[in-house]
Design an enzyme around this catalytic site. Structure first.
Site, short mmCIF file in Angstrom:
data_model
loop_
_atom_site.label_atom_id
_atom_site.label_comp_id
_atom_site.label_asym_id
_atom_site.label_seq_id
_atom_site.Cartn_x
_atom_site.Cartn_y
_atom_site.Cartn_z
N ASP A 24 0.79 -1.25 0.00
CA ASP A 24 0.00 0.00 0.00
C ASP A 24 0.81 1.29 0.00
O ASP A 24 0.45 2.27 0.69
CB ASP A 24 -0.96 0.00 1.20
CG ASP A 24 -1.93 -1.16 1.20
OD1 ASP A 24 -1.91 -1.96 0.24
OD2 ASP A 24 -2.71 -1.29 2.16
N LYS A 129 -6.76 -4.81 -3.04
CA LYS A 129 -7.38 -5.49 -1.90
C LYS A 129 -8.37 -4.57 -1.19
O LYS A 129 -8.07 -3.42 -0.90
CB LYS A 129 -6.29 -5.95 -0.92
CG LYS A 129 -5.47 -4.83 -0.31
CD LYS A 129 -4.38 -5.42 0.57
CE LYS A 129 -3.55 -4.39 1.29
NZ LYS A 129 -4.27 -3.54 2.24
N LYS A 132 -7.70 -4.95 4.98
CA LYS A 132 -6.37 -4.59 5.48
C LYS A 132 -5.38 -5.70 5.13
O LYS A 132 -4.24 -5.44 4.78
CB LYS A 132 -6.41 -4.34 6.99
CG LYS A 132 -7.40 -3.24 7.43
CD LYS A 132 -7.16 -1.92 6.74
CE LYS A 132 -8.10 -0.83 7.22
NZ LYS A 132 -8.06 0.37 6.35
N CYS A 162 -2.00 -2.69 7.75
CA CYS A 162 -2.01 -3.59 6.60
C CYS A 162 -0.78 -4.48 6.51
O CYS A 162 -0.87 -5.61 6.02
CB CYS A 162 -2.22 -2.78 5.32
SG CYS A 162 -3.88 -2.10 5.23
C1 C5J Z 1 -3.00 0.51 5.57
C2 C5J Z 1 -4.71 1.72 6.76
N1 C5J Z 1 -2.53 0.33 4.35
N2 C5J Z 1 -3.90 2.09 7.74
N3 C5J Z 1 -4.26 1.03 5.68
O1 C5J Z 1 -2.34 0.26 6.56
O2 C5J Z 1 -5.89 2.02 6.80
#
Ligand code: C5J
Length: 220
Positions: A24, A129, A132, A162
């Site tokens: 991410d 996705k 998470k 995530c």
């Molecule tokens: C991720 C989030 N990628 N913190 N998402 O950690 O919402």
């Protein structure tokens, strides 16, 4: 077998069954006006690790090992977005709303894109996705089986959300997992430290941690 100098002890791996998974590293988590900022977070902590993540990605590419990218995002019709997720956190703009970088965390929108510096190369696996964890409602498990991966090195954001969720999902599926300590970040330094400590506690109960330089030395 090869080895990475890691905590709590050496990470032993087969290079031919090892991949990097970058979680991410999207504009929505790293830039003002995105999802991370909408929850009141200081996104500069995420941009600060981009050069280190890039070094790790380039090291895997140079070693001929797979690099897999994930993106947290939803369908434009929001059919994969549970109301509980949309409403959580009382953000200033919600997932699916129009923001300065397009609709927040929606597939194909500018803010949802992976940062330019870390853009996937043609042929690299990119997992979109809705959760998470990167195994939930995606083809990641099938992709890993298809390319014969058994060990995963993790980078990306955020450490305790995530990254850790995906690492735990992978651990439960039998993958051996290592997170690169300086190629992951949280909006909360204390959560990052706690997540890394939890991962390697109790004899690597979820996995290993090592620095990017230690990983690169191990795969060279
Ligand atoms: C991720 C989030 N990628 N913190 N998402 O950690 O919402």
């Amino acid at each position: 077998m090869a080895e990475i100098d890691a905590q709590p002890f050496a990470f032993v791996f087969k290079p031919e069954t090892t991949a990097l998974i970058v979680i991410d590293m999207q504009r929505d988590f790293a830039e003002p006006g995105g999802f991370g900022a909408s929850l009141g977070n200081d996104v500069s902590r995420v941009t600060a690790i981009v050069p280190t993540v890039k070094k790790l990605v380039e090291g895997f590419r140079a070693a001929g090992l797979p690099v897999i990218h994930t993106m947290e995002c939803h369908r434009p019709d929001l059919s994969d977005l549970p109301p509980a997720k949309r409403d959580r956190g009382n953000p200033s703009i919600r997932i699916g709303d129009a923001g300065p970088m397009g609709r927040v965390l929606i597939a194909g929108e500018p803010g949802t894109a992976i940062l330019d510096e870390l853009a996937p190369l043609p042929g690299e696996i990119v997992i979109e996705k809705p959760g998470k964890g990167a195994f939930y409602a995606t083809g990641l498990g099938d992709d890993l089986k298809r390319i014969g991966v058994r060990q995963l090195v993790f980078a990306g954001v955020t450490t305790e959300v995530c990254v850790q969720t995906t690492m735990r999902e992978a651990n439960d599926r039998g993958y051996e997992c290592l997170v690169a300590e300086d190629a992951t970040e949280s909006y909360f330094p204390e959560f990052k430290a706690a997540a890394l400590a939890m991962i390697r506690a109790q004899g690597a109960i979820v996995g290993w941690t090592a620095t990017t330089d230690q990983v690169l030395e191990g795969i060279a």
